[in-house]
Design a protein around this motif. Structure first.
Motif, PDB file in Angstrom:
ATOM      1  N   LYS A  71      -5.533   3.787   7.024  1.00  0.00           N
ATOM      2  CA  LYS A  71      -5.934   2.586   7.764  1.00  0.00           C
ATOM      3  C   LYS A  71      -5.632   2.730   9.252  1.00  0.00           C
ATOM      4  O   LYS A  71      -6.449   2.364  10.112  1.00  0.00           O
ATOM      5  CB  LYS A  71      -5.202   1.356   7.207  1.00  0.00           C
TER       6      LYS A  71
ATOM      7  N   THR B 147      -7.089  -3.001  -1.848  1.00  0.00           N
ATOM      8  CA  THR B 147      -6.282  -3.193  -0.640  1.00  0.00           C
ATOM      9  C   THR B 147      -7.068  -4.032   0.351  1.00  0.00           C
ATOM     10  O   THR B 147      -8.291  -3.907   0.450  1.00  0.00           O
ATOM     11  CB  THR B 147      -5.909  -1.843  -0.004  1.00  0.00           C
TER      12      THR B 147
ATOM     13  N   ASP C 254       0.828  -1.200   0.000  1.00  0.00           N
ATOM     14  CA  ASP C 254       0.000   0.000   0.000  1.00  0.00           C
ATOM     15  C   ASP C 254       0.865   1.254   0.000  1.00  0.00           C
ATOM     16  O   ASP C 254       1.949   1.276   0.596  1.00  0.00           O
ATOM     17  CB  ASP C 254      -0.906   0.021   1.240  1.00  0.00           C
TER      18      ASP C 254
ATOM     19  N   TRP D 185     -17.863  -4.113   1.531  1.00  0.00           N
ATOM     20  CA  TRP D 185     -17.751  -3.584   2.887  1.00  0.00           C
ATOM     21  C   TRP D 185     -18.658  -4.292   3.879  1.00  0.00           C
ATOM     22  O   TRP D 185     -18.616  -3.987   5.080  1.00  0.00           O
ATOM     23  CB  TRP D 185     -18.076  -2.087   2.894  1.00  0.00           C
TER      24      TRP D 185
ATOM     25  N   ALA E 118      -8.145   4.997  10.808  1.00  0.00           N
ATOM     26  CA  ALA E 118      -9.454   4.342  10.918  1.00  0.00           C
ATOM     27  C   ALA E 118      -9.481   3.399  12.125  1.00  0.00           C
ATOM     28  O   ALA E 118     -10.466   3.362  12.879  1.00  0.00           O
ATOM     29  CB  ALA E 118      -9.764   3.574   9.636  1.00  0.00           C
ATOM     30  N   ILE E 119      -8.399   2.629  12.331  1.00  0.00           N
ATOM     31  CA  ILE E 119      -8.332   1.734  13.486  1.00  0.00           C
ATOM     32  C   ILE E 119      -8.324   2.537  14.781  1.00  0.00           C
ATOM     33  O   ILE E 119      -9.005   2.189  15.754  1.00  0.00           O
ATOM     34  CB  ILE E 119      -7.079   0.842  13.382  1.00  0.00           C
TER      35      ILE E 119
ATOM     36  N   LEU F 299      -2.330   5.472   2.182  1.00  0.00           N
ATOM     37  CA  LEU F 299      -3.326   4.456   2.511  1.00  0.00           C
ATOM     38  C   LEU F 299      -2.999   3.788   3.843  1.00  0.00           C
ATOM     39  O   LEU F 299      -3.906   3.448   4.624  1.00  0.00           O
ATOM     40  CB  LEU F 299      -3.384   3.415   1.385  1.00  0.00           C
ATOM     41  N   VAL F 300      -1.722   3.607   4.134  1.00  0.00           N
ATOM     42  CA  VAL F 300      -1.317   3.054   5.433  1.00  0.00           C
ATOM     43  C   VAL F 300      -1.735   3.993   6.552  1.00  0.00           C
ATOM     44  O   VAL F 300      -2.278   3.562   7.589  1.00  0.00           O
ATOM     45  CB  VAL F 300       0.204   2.811   5.459  1.00  0.00           C
TER      46      VAL F 300
ATOM     47  N   ILE G 180     -10.350   1.292  -2.415  1.00  0.00           N
ATOM     48  CA  ILE G 180     -10.318   2.579  -1.725  1.00  0.00           C
ATOM     49  C   ILE G 180      -9.655   3.587  -2.658  1.00  0.00           C
ATOM     50  O   ILE G 180      -8.462   3.473  -2.953  1.00  0.00           O
ATOM     51  CB  ILE G 180      -9.556   2.485  -0.393  1.00  0.00           C
TER      52      ILE G 180
ATOM     53  N   LEU H 123      -8.536  -5.085   3.990  1.00  0.00           N
ATOM     54  CA  LEU H 123      -8.927  -4.320   5.177  1.00  0.00           C
ATOM     55  C   LEU H 123      -8.159  -4.845   6.389  1.00  0.00           C
ATOM     56  O   LEU H 123      -8.715  -5.457   7.307  1.00  0.00           O
ATOM     57  CB  LEU H 123     -10.435  -4.422   5.394  1.00  0.00           C
ATOM     58  N   GLN H 124      -6.869  -4.606   6.387  1.00  0.00           N
ATOM     59  CA  GLN H 124      -5.970  -5.031   7.457  1.00  0.00           C
ATOM     60  C   GLN H 124      -4.728  -4.169   7.359  1.00  0.00           C
ATOM     61  O   GLN H 124      -4.186  -3.968   6.265  1.00  0.00           O
ATOM     62  CB  GLN H 124      -5.616  -6.510   7.315  1.00  0.00           C
ATOM     63  N   LEU H 125      -4.283  -3.624   8.492  1.00  0.00           N
ATOM     64  CA  LEU H 125      -3.138  -2.710   8.452  1.00  0.00           C
ATOM     65  C   LEU H 125      -1.878  -3.431   8.008  1.00  0.00           C
ATOM     66  O   LEU H 125      -1.159  -2.975   7.131  1.00  0.00           O
ATOM     67  CB  LEU H 125      -2.947  -2.055   9.824  1.00  0.00           C
TER      68      LEU H 125
END
Length: 415
Positions: free
Chosen positions: A16, A113, A8, A284, A19-20, A12-13, A108, A115-117
């Motif tokens: 994410k 990508t 990513d 999603w 968001a977490i 984007l990192v 996104i 959905l996990q960091l």
């Protein structure tokens, strides 16, 4: 590991990670309010209903109140460690969420990508290690406060972590054996057909018990134990330092709930019968299934706190060392044996018969050991038991079974 992990772009990192972070900040705010409301309903009370419509802003008001209160630092504390302990308790809980998968690959801003960091080949062990570091915050808070009761709470927390993290780690072993990987994304992918709560139900029960003890929640909240330790390890804390401990407790609850969802409830996979819909595990929607499962475990935490009394310390230690750990070891041996028999090509009936025979043999051995270790009845007063002195140690203690208080002057003089 997921192929897209690590590829990513930087923006984007960061997105994410933010968001977490927002998810882990908003969930405790909601959990505190819902906990107070649900406990009030279970105990036939009203609960918070003053701040905002129906009391929905009560958690926000409590946070503002704690932020505006004066931060008092007692004179006898070890100040650097005293101030660092809340940070040590809170930060690892956020770090553990880095390897939790929220969903499959999505688009996104035009970029696919997951959905996990991030993901690791030993992702579950990373979570176990990071959450273990968080408990040092509680231990150091009790030690650095320079007070008796926080120190006792910190010592209890140390024993609690040693006892229940062993059982928690052993509950992971059966999952690793069955999934063939320690990666969180790999474990979720292995549950696409059958969730491990059905295949490894004893491991699920052991983890469920261990995660309540690991987060210091009722009925395992021995490091606090307000009835006997005033406030436990955070007695000497106030203002934002105290708020950090509260945040750490609820974020840890979310973390262990997310890990339980990942290991035993299929992660972000849709439950039956929603999984019959072709689009249930794409886009999603999996984020919604994952969140609902996590909130199911959070409700379990609330339910336990509202209904169960706190265990005695000896009961708590006995449960960890004499029940959870031995059962975990026996269950791991059974799972490993079944896996070995399947690899060798034996049929399912052979495996089932072998497991049934092993369970029966284990129950027989346990029954025999318990019968041999059965203690004789405590001696009665007629058998010649001597009275004891309740003040022999400098403070009064109650009599143990088989002992009795002196009843006359001669017995008092003998004691």
């Amino acid at each position: 590991m997921i192929p897209g992990i690590g590829l990513d772009p930087w923006w984007l990192v960061i997105a994410k990670a933010l968001a977490i972070f927002v998810f882990l900040i908003l969930t405790p705010l909601m959990a505190i309010l819902i906990e107070r409301k649900v406990m009030a309903r279970m105990q036939m009370r009203v609960g918070p209903n003053r701040v905002g419509p129906g009391g929905i802003l009560q958690s926000l008001a409590d946070g503002v109140k704690l932020a505006l209160k004066e931060g008092i630092v007692p004179k006898g504390v070890d100040k650097p460690i005293y101030l660092l302990a809340p940070v040590i308790a809170a930060v690892p809980a956020f770090m553990a969420f880095a390897v939790i998968p929220f969903g499959p690959e999505v688009s996104i801003f035009g970029r696919l990508t997951p959905l996990q960091l991030t993901d690791l080949p030993v992702g579950v062990l990373y979570i176990l290690a990071v959450t273990s570091v968080g408990v040092y915050g509680i231990v150091l808070a009790g030690w650095s406060s320079g007070s008796t009761y926080p120190l006792l709470g910190g010592l209890r927390s140390t024993a609690q972590v040693i006892s229940y993290e062993i059982a928690m780690g052993l509950s992971f072993t059966a999952v690793f054996l069955h999934a063939g990987t320690m990666s969180t994304s790999g474990i979720v992918a292995a549950q696409s057909n059958t969730w491990y709560i059905f295949l490894l139900f004893p491991s699920f029960l052991i983890y469920l018990t261990s995660m309540v003890g690991e987060t210091n929640r009722a009925p395992f909240d021995l490091p606090e134990a307000e009835g006997e330790l005033v406030g436990g390890f955070h007695t000497e804390y106030s203002s934002l330092n105290f708020a950090m401990f509260m945040l750490a407790e609820y974020v840890n609850m979310v973390t262990v709930s997310a890990l339980a969802t990942t290991l035993f409830l299929g992660g972000w996979h849709a439950p039956f019968p929603l999984n019959l819909w072709d689009g249930a595990n794409s886009g999603w929607w999996p984020v919604l299934w994952f969140t609902l499962k996590v909130w199911g475990f959070l409700f379990l935490f609330i339910w336990l706190r509202a209904t169960l009394p706190r265990l005695r310390y000896d009961q708590f230690m006995n449960l960890g060392w004499k029940v959870l750990i031995p059962v975990s070891l026996v269950w791991i041996m059974l799972v490993a044996t079944v896996r070995a028999l399947r690899i060798e090509g034996y049929g399912s009936w052979t495996v089932a018969l072998f497991v049934a025979g092993a369970v029966v043999a284990a129950l027989a051995v346990v029954s025999l050991v318990r019968r041999r270790r059965r203690k004789p009845p405590p001696p009665t007063e007629a058998a010649g038991t001597s009275p004891f002195d309740p003040m022999a140690g400098g403070f009064p203690v109650p009599p143990m079974p088989g002992q009795h208080l002196p009843t006359d002057d001669k017995e008092r003089s003998d004691a």
